[in-house]
Write an enzyme that holds these catalytic residues in place. Structure first.
Site, PDB file in Angstrom:
ATOM      1  N   ARG A 262      15.381  42.473   5.027  1.00 25.38           N
ATOM      2  CA  ARG A 262      16.396  41.810   4.198  1.00 25.38           C
ATOM      3  C   ARG A 262      16.064  41.887   2.704  1.00 25.38           C
ATOM      4  O   ARG A 262      16.326  40.948   1.951  1.00 25.38           O
ATOM      5  CB  ARG A 262      16.586  40.347   4.623  1.00 25.38           C
ATOM      6  CG  ARG A 262      17.034  40.174   6.052  1.00 25.38           C
ATOM      7  CD  ARG A 262      18.392  40.819   6.323  1.00 25.38           C
ATOM      8  NE  ARG A 262      18.705  40.774   7.745  1.00 25.38           N
ATOM      9  CZ  ARG A 262      18.420  41.754   8.600  1.00 25.38           C
ATOM     10  NH1 ARG A 262      17.862  42.867   8.177  1.00 25.38           N
ATOM     11  NH2 ARG A 262      18.722  41.637   9.868  1.00 25.38           N
TER      12      ARG A 262
ATOM     13  N   SER B 298      23.904  33.848   8.888  1.00 22.99           N
ATOM     14  CA  SER B 298      22.574  33.262   9.075  1.00 22.99           C
ATOM     15  C   SER B 298      22.064  32.752   7.727  1.00 22.99           C
ATOM     16  O   SER B 298      21.883  33.537   6.801  1.00 22.99           O
ATOM     17  CB  SER B 298      21.606  34.306   9.640  1.00 22.99           C
ATOM     18  OG  SER B 298      22.048  34.748  10.907  1.00 22.99           O
TER      19      SER B 298
ATOM     20  N   GLU C 165      18.674  33.006   3.132  1.00 24.56           N
ATOM     21  CA  GLU C 165      19.113  34.398   3.035  1.00 24.56           C
ATOM     22  C   GLU C 165      20.226  34.554   1.995  1.00 24.56           C
ATOM     23  O   GLU C 165      20.201  35.502   1.206  1.00 24.56           O
ATOM     24  CB  GLU C 165      19.565  34.921   4.390  1.00 24.56           C
ATOM     25  CG  GLU C 165      19.989  36.390   4.350  1.00 24.56           C
ATOM     26  CD  GLU C 165      20.241  36.962   5.739  1.00 24.56           C
ATOM     27  OE1 GLU C 165      21.024  37.912   5.831  1.00 24.56           O
ATOM     28  OE2 GLU C 165      19.647  36.470   6.721  1.00 24.56           O
TER      29      GLU C 165
END
Length: 370
Positions: A172, A262, A362
């Site tokens: 990520r 998420s 995130e």
């Protein structure tokens, strides 16, 4: 969702309608860039004026503060997909503008027999955001198929193209996310503005090897098997819908979709950090650290639920965990950014107290922090 219809700057424009969480105050100035030239011009103008800059694509990975953004917001609405070449040896070389809808590109790839994106079906947002975050799901991520990314370098004032090997992809993250500069005061901003992304995709009606156990079970195959891409796309869309993570006009009434997907990344731990996890905690190999020791990835959702934050936690408040998936924070219709931040802090603190593990957000936090 509503959006400006011209490139004329709009003063005090609300940002909440441009995000999937539907929270956030106004921008000092909002510009919609529909061509690459307009995008570069808008960025240059903000930098020349000494104004903070925020780029918004699909708005599905943003949590904007209730105070809004005191600077220029550029909505990236560039379009265009072109096929550079297509042959059995090199596969399909496909280039997409930063503002193209990601799932539209995935759907076209599946229909065209361009393999390698099918497990990324249903992810909201735009193409330009995918290399920044190294977007991934169900065993695939974009670093596996990206060939090059063409950007505008705000420091050098010119375009710069990166090969995949130069993008420092990680879980990520990428160079495009981490390489930041303080152009205006102390606030660091992204140095590079993504203009277009080029993918190299094998020609095959079959998927890449299925790499995610949950997806393999849904398909009735073993991990590592290959199946028709259409089957993978259908299975992934069904899995995402079951978790409230399909974000389109058909799901606007489902407040579980009023989320940023998420909210926390899966923690990547050293062996010593992972040693404090309970015996049943998920553990996956995650490469090696700078010192060469093996890293371990665990599941943020598993930690959250076992720390006492189950699906729907926070009800009947304005911000709760999704009723379908404990990893998503949702706006039940009247939440403010402050409500979501308070819930995120409570969950993160609870996980740390219970397991000694820090989970981090995130989504990009604009004008706020945990």
């Amino acid at each position: 969702m509503t959006s400006p219809t011209t490139t004329t700057p709009a003063a005090g424009a609300p940002l909440a309608p441009l995000t999937s969480l539907r929270v956030g105050g106004p921008a000092r100035r909002l510009v919609t860039a529909r061509t690459e030239d307009e995008l570069v011009e808008a960025v240059r103008a903000a930098d020349a004026a000494g104004e903070p800059l925020l780029l918004v694509g699909g708005g599905s990975n943003l949590l904007v503060s209730d105070a809004g953004f005191d600077g220029t917001v550029v909505r990236v609405a560039t379009t265009g997909v072109r096929l550079g070449s297509e042959d059995a040896c090199g596969g399909a070389v496909v280039t997409a503008a930063a503002g193209e809808r990601w799932d539209a590109l995935v759907a076209r790839a599946v229909a065209s027999g361009w393999s390698g994106l099918e497990a990324l079906s249903g992810i909201p947002g735009t193409v330009g955001a995918t290399p920044v975050q190294n977007v991934g799901a169900y065993g695939q991520d974009v670093s596996q198929t990206i060939a090059t990314v063409r950007t505008f370098d705000r420091v050098a004032g010119r375009q710069r193209t990166f090969a995949a090997a130069d993008l420092r992809f990680g879980y990520r993250t990428s160079r495009l996310k981490t390489e930041r500069v303080a152009l205006h005061g102390e606030h660091a901003e992204s140095r590079y503005v993504v203009l277009e992304v080029t993918f190299q995709l094998p020609l095959d009606d079959r998927s890449a090897p299925v790499a995610y156990a949950e997806l393999a079970r849904r398909l009735g195959v073993e991990v590592g098997e290959r199946v028709p891409m259409t089957a993978v796309r259908a299975a992934v869309l069904a899995l995402r819908e079951g978790k409230g993570m399909v974000w389109d006009e058909a799901h606007l009434d489902d407040h579980d979709t009023w989320s940023a997907g998420s909210f926390f990344t899966n923690p990547v731990l050293t062996p010593q950090e992972a040693s404090v996890l309970p015996e049943g905690a998920p553990r996956y190999p995650a490469g090696t650290g700078a010192d060469g020791e093996p890293l371990v990835k665990t599941s943020a959702a598993w930690l959250i639920e076992r720390a006492g934050f189950g699906k729907g936690y926070g009800a009947p408040g304005p911000a709760t965990l999704s009723t379908k998936h404990a990893l998503a924070l949702t706006n039940r219709g009247s939440a403010r950014a402050a409500d979501l931040l308070a819930l995120a802090r409570e969950v993160a603190a609870g996980v740390h107290e219970r397991f000694g593990v820090r989970i981090v957000n995130e989504p990009v936090l604009v004008g706020c922090s945990l």
